[in-house]
Structure formats: C-alpha cells, structure tokens
Scaffold this motif. Structure first.
Motif, PDB file in Angstrom:
ATOM      1  N   PRO A  70      10.112 -37.896 103.862  1.00 46.04           N
ATOM      2  CA  PRO A  70       9.156 -37.817 102.762  1.00 46.04           C
ATOM      3  C   PRO A  70       8.355 -39.123 102.736  1.00 46.04           C
ATOM      4  CG  PRO A  70      11.356 -38.290 101.927  1.00 46.04           C
ATOM      5  CD  PRO A  70      11.478 -38.079 103.412  1.00 46.04           C
ATOM      6  N   GLY A  71       7.145 -39.066 102.226  1.00 47.01           N
ATOM      7  CA  GLY A  71       6.325 -40.270 102.134  1.00 47.01           C
ATOM      8  C   GLY A  71       6.588 -41.013 100.843  1.00 47.01           C
ATOM      9  N   THR A  72       6.276 -42.295 100.844  1.00 51.48           N
ATOM     10  CA  THR A  72       6.397 -43.086  99.622  1.00 51.48           C
ATOM     11  C   THR A  72       5.039 -43.580  99.158  1.00 51.48           C
ATOM     12  OG1 THR A  72       6.848 -45.067 100.942  1.00 51.48           O
ATOM     13  CG2 THR A  72       8.749 -43.856 100.087  1.00 51.48           C
ATOM     14  N   ARG A  73       4.069 -43.605 100.095  1.00 53.68           N
ATOM     15  CA  ARG A  73       2.702 -43.997  99.751  1.00 53.68           C
ATOM     16  C   ARG A  73       1.775 -43.563 100.879  1.00 53.68           C
ATOM     17  NH1 ARG A  73       0.485 -49.156 101.420  1.00 53.68           N
ATOM     18  NH2 ARG A  73       1.446 -49.724 103.383  1.00 53.68           N
ATOM     19  N   ARG A  74       0.468 -43.605 100.630  1.00 52.50           N
ATOM     20  CA  ARG A  74      -0.502 -43.290 101.677  1.00 52.50           C
ATOM     21  C   ARG A  74      -0.888 -44.603 102.339  1.00 52.50           C
ATOM     22  NH1 ARG A  74      -4.455 -39.442 103.449  1.00 52.50           N
ATOM     23  NH2 ARG A  74      -6.410 -40.462 103.986  1.00 52.50           N
ATOM     24  N   GLY A  75      -0.349 -44.834 103.516  1.00 57.77           N
ATOM     25  CA  GLY A  75      -0.659 -46.043 104.266  1.00 57.77           C
ATOM     26  C   GLY A  75      -1.573 -45.718 105.417  1.00 57.77           C
ATOM     27  N   GLY A  76      -1.620 -46.596 106.379  1.00 57.57           N
ATOM     28  CA  GLY A  76      -2.427 -46.386 107.573  1.00 57.57           C
ATOM     29  C   GLY A  76      -1.775 -45.360 108.489  1.00 57.57           C
ATOM     30  N   TYR A  77      -2.503 -45.002 109.553  1.00 57.13           N
ATOM     31  CA  TYR A  77      -1.985 -43.990 110.476  1.00 57.13           C
ATOM     32  C   TYR A  77      -0.648 -44.390 111.096  1.00 57.13           C
ATOM     33  CZ  TYR A  77      -1.536 -40.529 114.108  1.00 57.13           C
ATOM     34  OH  TYR A  77      -1.040 -39.541 114.904  1.00 57.13           O
ATOM     35  N   PRO A  78      -0.438 -45.660 111.501  1.00 58.58           N
ATOM     36  CA  PRO A  78       0.873 -46.001 112.075  1.00 58.58           C
ATOM     37  C   PRO A  78       2.036 -45.700 111.121  1.00 58.58           C
ATOM     38  CG  PRO A  78      -0.707 -47.738 112.549  1.00 58.58           C
ATOM     39  CD  PRO A  78      -1.376 -46.785 111.578  1.00 58.58           C
ATOM     40  N   GLU A  79       1.807 -45.901 109.828  1.00 62.28           N
ATOM     41  CA  GLU A  79       2.835 -45.589 108.824  1.00 62.28           C
ATOM     42  C   GLU A  79       2.948 -44.072 108.626  1.00 62.28           C
ATOM     43  OE1 GLU A  79       3.669 -46.433 104.100  1.00 62.28           O
ATOM     44  OE2 GLU A  79       2.396 -47.821 105.200  1.00 62.28           O
ATOM     45  N   ALA A  80       1.810 -43.391 108.579  1.00 62.55           N
ATOM     46  CA  ALA A  80       1.799 -41.943 108.348  1.00 62.55           C
ATOM     47  C   ALA A  80       2.497 -41.190 109.476  1.00 62.55           C
ATOM     48  CB  ALA A  80       0.359 -41.442 108.202  1.00 62.55           C
ATOM     49  N   LYS A  81       2.325 -41.622 110.726  1.00 61.73           N
ATOM     50  CA  LYS A  81       2.908 -40.863 111.838  1.00 61.73           C
ATOM     51  C   LYS A  81       4.427 -40.962 111.884  1.00 61.73           C
ATOM     52  CE  LYS A  81       2.321 -44.131 115.631  1.00 61.73           C
ATOM     53  NZ  LYS A  81       1.694 -44.377 116.909  1.00 61.73           N
ATOM     54  N   LEU A  82       5.014 -41.833 111.066  1.00 55.02           N
ATOM     55  CA  LEU A  82       6.474 -41.895 110.950  1.00 55.02           C
ATOM     56  C   LEU A  82       7.023 -40.745 110.113  1.00 55.02           C
ATOM     57  CD1 LEU A  82       6.902 -45.736 110.349  1.00 55.02           C
ATOM     58  CD2 LEU A  82       7.191 -44.475 112.502  1.00 55.02           C
ATOM     59  N   LEU A  83       6.138 -40.015 109.422  1.00 49.88           N
ATOM     60  CA  LEU A  83       6.554 -38.922 108.539  1.00 49.88           C
ATOM     61  C   LEU A  83       6.712 -37.596 109.267  1.00 49.88           C
ATOM     62  CD1 LEU A  83       4.270 -39.594 105.445  1.00 49.88           C
ATOM     63  CD2 LEU A  83       6.557 -40.490 105.922  1.00 49.88           C
ATOM     64  N   PHE A  84       6.231 -37.521 110.536  1.00 55.83           N
ATOM     65  CA  PHE A  84       6.270 -36.244 111.239  1.00 55.83           C
ATOM     66  C   PHE A  84       6.378 -36.423 112.739  1.00 55.83           C
ATOM     67  CE2 PHE A  84       1.800 -37.414 110.805  1.00 55.83           C
ATOM     68  CZ  PHE A  84       1.311 -37.243 112.095  1.00 55.83           C
ATOM     69  N   GLU A  85       6.786 -35.326 113.382  1.00 56.06           N
ATOM     70  CA  GLU A  85       6.767 -35.210 114.833  1.00 56.06           C
ATOM     71  C   GLU A  85       5.737 -34.130 115.132  1.00 56.06           C
ATOM     72  OE1 GLU A  85       9.744 -33.592 118.330  1.00 56.06           O
ATOM     73  OE2 GLU A  85      10.617 -34.316 116.465  1.00 56.06           O
ATOM     74  N   ASP A  86       4.752 -34.442 115.965  1.00 55.14           N
ATOM     75  CA  ASP A  86       3.679 -33.492 116.258  1.00 55.14           C
ATOM     76  C   ASP A  86       4.124 -32.541 117.359  1.00 55.14           C
ATOM     77  OD1 ASP A  86       1.284 -32.135 116.699  1.00 55.14           O
ATOM     78  OD2 ASP A  86       0.078 -33.943 116.395  1.00 55.14           O
ATOM     79  N   LEU A  87       4.256 -31.261 117.017  1.00 55.07           N
ATOM     80  CA  LEU A  87       4.675 -30.229 117.963  1.00 55.07           C
ATOM     81  C   LEU A  87       3.497 -29.338 118.365  1.00 55.07           C
ATOM     82  CD1 LEU A  87       7.910 -29.088 116.071  1.00 55.07           C
ATOM     83  CD2 LEU A  87       7.728 -30.806 117.864  1.00 55.07           C
ATOM     84  N   SER A  88       2.282 -29.774 118.048  1.00 58.46           N
ATOM     85  CA  SER A  88       1.088 -28.975 118.315  1.00 58.46           C
ATOM     86  C   SER A  88       0.952 -28.659 119.790  1.00 58.46           C
ATOM     87  CB  SER A  88      -0.171 -29.719 117.838  1.00 58.46           C
ATOM     88  OG  SER A  88      -0.078 -30.015 116.482  1.00 58.46           O
ATOM     89  N   PRO A  89       0.497 -27.452 120.113  1.00 56.02           N
ATOM     90  CA  PRO A  89       0.275 -27.103 121.514  1.00 56.02           C
ATOM     91  C   PRO A  89      -0.734 -28.062 122.140  1.00 56.02           C
ATOM     92  CG  PRO A  89       0.016 -25.186 120.095  1.00 56.02           C
ATOM     93  CD  PRO A  89       0.148 -26.377 119.204  1.00 56.02           C
ATOM     94  N   GLY A  90      -0.404 -28.532 123.342  1.00 52.57           N
ATOM     95  CA  GLY A  90      -1.304 -29.430 124.040  1.00 52.57           C
ATOM     96  C   GLY A  90      -1.171 -30.893 123.655  1.00 52.57           C
ATOM     97  N   GLU A  91      -0.346 -31.200 122.675  1.00 50.97           N
ATOM     98  CA  GLU A  91      -0.141 -32.598 122.279  1.00 50.97           C
ATOM     99  C   GLU A  91       0.864 -33.246 123.217  1.00 50.97           C
ATOM    100  OE1 GLU A  91      -1.614 -34.568 119.855  1.00 50.97           O
ATOM    101  OE2 GLU A  91      -2.976 -32.878 119.742  1.00 50.97           O
ATOM    102  N   VAL A  92       0.604 -34.488 123.565  1.00 47.71           N
ATOM    103  CA  VAL A  92       1.518 -35.257 124.410  1.00 47.71           C
ATOM    104  C   VAL A  92       2.202 -36.282 123.523  1.00 47.71           C
ATOM    105  CG1 VAL A  92       1.666 -36.808 126.385  1.00 47.71           C
ATOM    106  CG2 VAL A  92       0.003 -34.955 126.397  1.00 47.71           C
ATOM    107  N   ALA A  93       3.506 -36.363 123.613  1.00 47.58           N
ATOM    108  CA  ALA A  93       4.260 -37.330 122.817  1.00 47.58           C
ATOM    109  C   ALA A  93       3.893 -38.740 123.262  1.00 47.58           C
ATOM    110  CB  ALA A  93       5.757 -37.090 122.958  1.00 47.58           C
ATOM    111  N   HIS A  94       3.527 -39.587 122.296  1.00 49.12           N
ATOM    112  CA  HIS A  94       3.174 -40.980 122.589  1.00 49.12           C
ATOM    113  C   HIS A  94       4.306 -41.864 122.093  1.00 49.12           C
ATOM    114  CE1 HIS A  94      -0.892 -39.805 123.580  1.00 49.12           C
ATOM    115  NE2 HIS A  94      -0.951 -39.103 122.471  1.00 49.12           N
ATOM    116  N   GLU A  95       5.206 -42.218 122.988  1.00 53.16           N
ATOM    117  CA  GLU A  95       6.323 -43.069 122.572  1.00 53.16           C
ATOM    118  C   GLU A  95       6.582 -44.131 123.583  1.00 53.16           C
ATOM    119  OE1 GLU A  95       9.675 -41.384 120.823  1.00 53.16           O
ATOM    120  OE2 GLU A  95       8.601 -39.676 120.076  1.00 53.16           O
TER     121      GLU A  95
END
Length: 93
Positions: free
Chosen positions: A68-93
């Motif tokens: 769950p989120g605690t605030r609306r931060g920048g994208y680096p903080e936001a991407k910690l809230l989810f794992e992107d399973l979208s078709p065609g997406e490449v995991a960036h780790e």
C-alpha cells in the motif's frame, strides 16, 4: 492499517493517474479490473498480491500490488508499490 488501501488512492500513489479524482473516474468508468473482476467502486480495497488490469488511453497495464502507498512520491518511490506484469514489459532490475 490492515494492508488494504482504497483503489483510487493506490492508483494515484502508484502514479497510474495524475490526480485522485482522475483515478476515481478511471475506476467508476469501468476501466479497472481487480483480480479479473470489473470494479466500479473507487473505495474498493486493494492489498498486496492483488492483480490490477487497467485500460488506459494508449495501453493496457497489468500491475501486481506489492505494497500500500503512504504518499504520492516520485516514480522511483511509486514503482515500489507494484510489479509490472504488462504484456511486452521487460523487468528492470
């Protein structure tokens, strides 16, 4: 907190929508599925492990809620809230 959060608030924190009211409209207009079920209630709770399918203007995103989120931060903080399973997406780790 029991680990659940309002769907519209989570979408806003995860930077899927620019404003919370736009996130609520996205849900109310039927563009969001929670665990394969169409959701039209912005107050519906989401929790880690839930899968969201979101029909946006130019793409369909499939996101697995990881926290769950605690605030609306920048994208680096936001991407910690989810794992992107979208078709065609490449995991960036």
């Amino acid at each position: 907190m029991d680990g659940t959060q309002r769907l519209d608030k989570w979408l806003w924190y995860a930077r899927v929508a620019k404003t919370r009211s736009l996130a609520a409209r996205l849900v109310a207009d039927g563009h969001v599925r929670l665990n394969a079920r169409r959701i039209e209630t912005p107050a519906k709770g989401v929790a880690p492990g839930d899968i969201l399918t979101i029909a946006l203007e130019r793409q369909v995103r499939v996101l697995k809620v990881t926290a769950p989120g605690t605030r609306r931060g920048g994208y680096p903080e936001a991407k910690l809230l989810f794992e992107d399973l979208s078709p065609g997406e490449v995991a960036h780790e």
